[in-house]
Design a protein around this motif. Structure first.
Motif, PDB file in Angstrom:
ATOM      1  N   TRP A  84       0.798  -1.442  -0.001  1.00  0.00           N
ATOM      2  CA  TRP A  84       0.073  -0.091  -0.398  1.00  0.00           C
ATOM      3  C   TRP A  84       1.017   1.380   0.435  1.00  0.00           C
ATOM      4  O   TRP A  84       1.128   2.401  -0.473  1.00  0.00           O
ATOM      5  N   ALA A  85       1.941   1.456   1.209  1.00  0.00           N
ATOM      6  CA  ALA A  85       3.048   2.559   1.170  1.00  0.00           C
ATOM      7  C   ALA A  85       3.689   2.769  -0.049  1.00  0.00           C
ATOM      8  O   ALA A  85       3.716   3.907  -0.341  1.00  0.00           O
ATOM      9  N   ILE A  86       3.927   1.860  -0.851  1.00  0.00           N
ATOM     10  CA  ILE A  86       4.318   1.894  -2.663  1.00  0.00           C
ATOM     11  C   ILE A  86       3.275   1.967  -3.116  1.00  0.00           C
ATOM     12  O   ILE A  86       3.573   2.976  -4.219  1.00  0.00           O
ATOM     13  N   HIS A  87       2.416   1.241  -3.869  1.00  0.00           N
ATOM     14  CA  HIS A  87       1.486   1.804  -4.396  1.00  0.00           C
ATOM     15  C   HIS A  87       0.336   2.591  -4.436  1.00  0.00           C
ATOM     16  O   HIS A  87      -0.019   2.869  -5.558  1.00  0.00           O
ATOM     17  N   ALA A  88      -0.036   2.723  -3.590  1.00  0.00           N
ATOM     18  CA  ALA A  88      -0.897   4.093  -3.772  1.00  0.00           C
ATOM     19  C   ALA A  88      -0.751   5.303  -4.266  1.00  0.00           C
ATOM     20  O   ALA A  88      -1.302   5.975  -5.266  1.00  0.00           O
ATOM     21  N   PRO A  89       0.780   5.916  -3.745  1.00  0.00           N
ATOM     22  CA  PRO A  89       0.777   6.929  -4.404  1.00  0.00           C
ATOM     23  C   PRO A  89       1.854   6.943  -5.861  1.00  0.00           C
ATOM     24  O   PRO A  89       0.426   7.621  -6.725  1.00  0.00           O
ATOM     25  N   ILE A  90       2.286   5.960  -6.378  1.00  0.00           N
ATOM     26  CA  ILE A  90       1.863   5.421  -7.684  1.00  0.00           C
ATOM     27  C   ILE A  90      -0.114   5.548  -8.738  1.00  0.00           C
ATOM     28  O   ILE A  90       0.385   5.359  -9.014  1.00  0.00           O
ATOM     29  N   ALA A  91      -0.460   4.743  -7.915  1.00  0.00           N
ATOM     30  CA  ALA A  91      -1.919   4.613  -7.934  1.00  0.00           C
ATOM     31  C   ALA A  91      -2.379   5.460  -8.919  1.00  0.00           C
ATOM     32  O   ALA A  91      -3.117   6.054  -9.795  1.00  0.00           O
ATOM     33  N   ALA A  92      -2.621   6.875  -7.924  1.00  0.00           N
ATOM     34  CA  ALA A  92      -2.290   8.390  -8.026  1.00  0.00           C
ATOM     35  C   ALA A  92      -1.979   8.810  -9.376  1.00  0.00           C
ATOM     36  O   ALA A  92      -2.467   9.657  -9.845  1.00  0.00           O
ATOM     37  N   ILE A  96      -5.343   6.771 -11.267  1.00  0.00           N
ATOM     38  CA  ILE A  96      -6.601   6.469 -10.081  1.00  0.00           C
ATOM     39  C   ILE A  96      -6.670   7.832  -9.122  1.00  0.00           C
ATOM     40  O   ILE A  96      -6.109   8.303  -8.435  1.00  0.00           O
ATOM     41  N   GLY A  97      -8.402   8.297  -9.171  1.00  0.00           N
ATOM     42  CA  GLY A  97      -8.746   8.598  -8.154  1.00  0.00           C
ATOM     43  C   GLY A  97      -8.968   9.069  -6.776  1.00  0.00           C
ATOM     44  O   GLY A  97      -8.438   7.518  -6.267  1.00  0.00           O
ATOM     45  N   GLN A  98      -7.977  10.415  -5.971  1.00  0.00           N
ATOM     46  CA  GLN A  98      -8.227   9.756  -4.524  1.00  0.00           C
ATOM     47  C   GLN A  98      -8.967   9.198  -3.299  1.00  0.00           C
ATOM     48  O   GLN A  98      -9.344   8.243  -3.159  1.00  0.00           O
ATOM     49  N   ALA A  99     -10.456   9.004  -3.828  1.00  0.00           N
ATOM     50  CA  ALA A  99     -11.789   8.975  -3.981  1.00  0.00           C
ATOM     51  C   ALA A  99     -11.767   7.489  -3.379  1.00  0.00           C
ATOM     52  O   ALA A  99     -12.198   6.466  -2.897  1.00  0.00           O
ATOM     53  N   VAL A 100     -11.026   6.840  -5.103  1.00  0.00           N
ATOM     54  CA  VAL A 100     -11.636   5.448  -4.889  1.00  0.00           C
ATOM     55  C   VAL A 100     -10.038   5.043  -4.172  1.00  0.00           C
ATOM     56  O   VAL A 100     -10.156   3.916  -3.907  1.00  0.00           O
ATOM     57  N   ILE A 101      -8.764   5.178  -4.215  1.00  0.00           N
ATOM     58  CA  ILE A 101      -7.995   4.875  -3.188  1.00  0.00           C
ATOM     59  C   ILE A 101      -8.314   5.182  -1.721  1.00  0.00           C
ATOM     60  O   ILE A 101      -8.308   3.908  -1.456  1.00  0.00           O
ATOM     61  N   ASP A 102      -9.114   6.008  -1.559  1.00  0.00           N
ATOM     62  CA  ASP A 102      -9.564   6.096  -0.022  1.00  0.00           C
ATOM     63  C   ASP A 102     -10.443   5.164  -0.032  1.00  0.00           C
ATOM     64  O   ASP A 102     -10.806   4.384   1.115  1.00  0.00           O
ATOM     65  N   ARG A 107     -12.302   0.033   2.469  1.00  0.00           N
ATOM     66  CA  ARG A 107     -12.703  -1.479   2.466  1.00  0.00           C
ATOM     67  C   ARG A 107     -14.149  -1.230   2.170  1.00  0.00           C
ATOM     68  O   ARG A 107     -15.398  -1.978   1.884  1.00  0.00           O
ATOM     69  N   ARG A 108     -14.692  -0.024   1.433  1.00  0.00           N
ATOM     70  CA  ARG A 108     -16.079   0.511   0.217  1.00  0.00           C
ATOM     71  C   ARG A 108     -15.644   0.355  -0.621  1.00  0.00           C
ATOM     72  O   ARG A 108     -14.993   0.401  -1.729  1.00  0.00           O
ATOM     73  N   ALA A 109     -17.054   0.291  -1.623  1.00  0.00           N
ATOM     74  CA  ALA A 109     -16.684   0.280  -3.749  1.00  0.00           C
ATOM     75  C   ALA A 109     -16.682   1.767  -3.452  1.00  0.00           C
ATOM     76  O   ALA A 109     -17.233   2.733  -2.901  1.00  0.00           O
ATOM     77  N   PRO A 110     -15.698   1.510  -4.219  1.00  0.00           N
ATOM     78  CA  PRO A 110     -15.607   2.993  -5.331  1.00  0.00           C
ATOM     79  C   PRO A 110     -15.937   3.680  -5.393  1.00  0.00           C
ATOM     80  O   PRO A 110     -16.833   2.985  -6.079  1.00  0.00           O
ATOM     81  N   PRO A 111     -16.372   5.233  -5.314  1.00  0.00           N
ATOM     82  CA  PRO A 111     -17.327   5.902  -6.636  1.00  0.00           C
ATOM     83  C   PRO A 111     -16.833   6.372  -7.595  1.00  0.00           C
ATOM     84  O   PRO A 111     -15.696   6.533  -7.900  1.00  0.00           O
ATOM     85  N   GLY A 112     -17.298   6.473  -8.917  1.00  0.00           N
ATOM     86  CA  GLY A 112     -17.273   7.117 -10.128  1.00  0.00           C
ATOM     87  C   GLY A 112     -15.874   5.875 -11.228  1.00  0.00           C
ATOM     88  O   GLY A 112     -15.033   6.578 -11.544  1.00  0.00           O
ATOM     89  N   ALA A 180      -1.750   7.467   3.475  1.00  0.00           N
ATOM     90  CA  ALA A 180      -1.759   7.486   5.147  1.00  0.00           C
ATOM     91  C   ALA A 180      -1.576   5.597   5.123  1.00  0.00           C
ATOM     92  O   ALA A 180      -1.890   4.649   3.499  1.00  0.00           O
ATOM     93  N   PRO A 181      -1.351   5.064   6.124  1.00  0.00           N
ATOM     94  CA  PRO A 181      -1.641   3.177   5.667  1.00  0.00           C
ATOM     95  C   PRO A 181      -3.206   3.357   6.224  1.00  0.00           C
ATOM     96  O   PRO A 181      -4.204   3.565   6.185  1.00  0.00           O
ATOM     97  N   LEU A 182      -3.162   1.755   5.482  1.00  0.00           N
ATOM     98  CA  LEU A 182      -4.329   1.098   6.091  1.00  0.00           C
ATOM     99  C   LEU A 182      -4.637   0.741   7.378  1.00  0.00           C
ATOM    100  O   LEU A 182      -4.008   0.446   8.160  1.00  0.00           O
ATOM    101  N   PRO A 183      -6.130   1.278   7.320  1.00  0.00           N
ATOM    102  CA  PRO A 183      -7.427   1.475   8.490  1.00  0.00           C
ATOM    103  C   PRO A 183      -7.538  -0.768   9.298  1.00  0.00           C
ATOM    104  O   PRO A 183      -6.612  -1.224   8.544  1.00  0.00           O
ATOM    105  N   ASP A 184      -7.137  -0.637  10.344  1.00  0.00           N
ATOM    106  CA  ASP A 184      -7.124  -1.916  10.598  1.00  0.00           C
ATOM    107  C   ASP A 184      -8.978  -2.863  10.133  1.00  0.00           C
ATOM    108  O   ASP A 184      -9.842  -1.761  10.156  1.00  0.00           O
TER     109      ASP A 184
END
Length: 184
Positions: A84-92, A96-102, A107-112, A180-184
């Motif tokens: 996650w730490a490596i690939h979330a910034p690369i995805a952005a 890949i939209g920040q709302a999708v990443i968040d 663990r929610r279905a990404p919007p849009g 940001a780290p993945l939440p538990d």
């Protein structure tokens, strides 16, 4: 958590480990980090994994934007903080939209999602959660990506699951990241 397989001092590397490490350093990654630190204990396995990962990450039939999305879904599935730490910034960076990443982090279905992103997301979620994909999900991915793209998508899920297992078992240290780290 203590890193069970931390970086090895360069002077302690065997010739096989030195060669495997150098191959990663000389490749597109440019450094030895993440899963390759624990995998260095098995240099032949690391070399094979590195070559597969180089293809899947940098040259898959899906392209980097959709590959990064698949990696994030896999990282979340396995609660893998290093991925996650490596690939979330690369995805952005790849679009890949920040709302999708968040949403994935929560663990929610990404919007849009765009249609190609929705196909990747659905395929990955089903494969991880149900250990298979429905005919409808498979057909949607096949229509968008062709057979090579579908096989590469399967490969991305399997490869990043393998890396997640390695790093979760090794308790690999999480690198500094703007994500940001993945939440538990």
């Amino acid at each position: 958590m203590t890193d069970r397989l931390p970086p090895l001092p360069p002077q302690q590397l065997t010739p096989a480990q030195q060669a495997a490490a150098q191959a990663v350093i000389d490749g597109p990654r440019g450094a030895l980090y993440g899963p390759f630190v624990p995998l260095l204990r098995s240099p032949e396995l690391m070399q094979h994994a590195q070559r597969m990962g180089e293809y899947l990450r940098y040259r898959s039939a899906l392209g980097t934007r959709l590959s990064e999305l698949a990696i994030l879904v896999t990282a979340r599935q396995w609660n893998q903080q290093v991925e996650w730490a490596i690939h979330a910034p690369i995805a952005a960076q790849e679009g890949i939209g920040q709302a999708v990443i968040d949403a994935i982090a929560q663990r929610r279905a990404p919007p849009g999602l765009a249609p190609d992103e929705q196909a990747v997301y659905d395929f990955c979620k089903e494969l991880h959660e149900h250990k298979r994909v429905t005919d409808a999900t498979y057909a949607a991915a096949l229509a968008l990506f062709g057979e090579q793209g579908v096989v590469d998508l399967m490969g991305l899920n399997g490869y990043y699951t393998f890396l997640a297992m390695v790093m979760n078992a090794a308790q690999s240290a999480v690198p500094p990241s703007e994500a940001a780290p993945l939440p538990d």
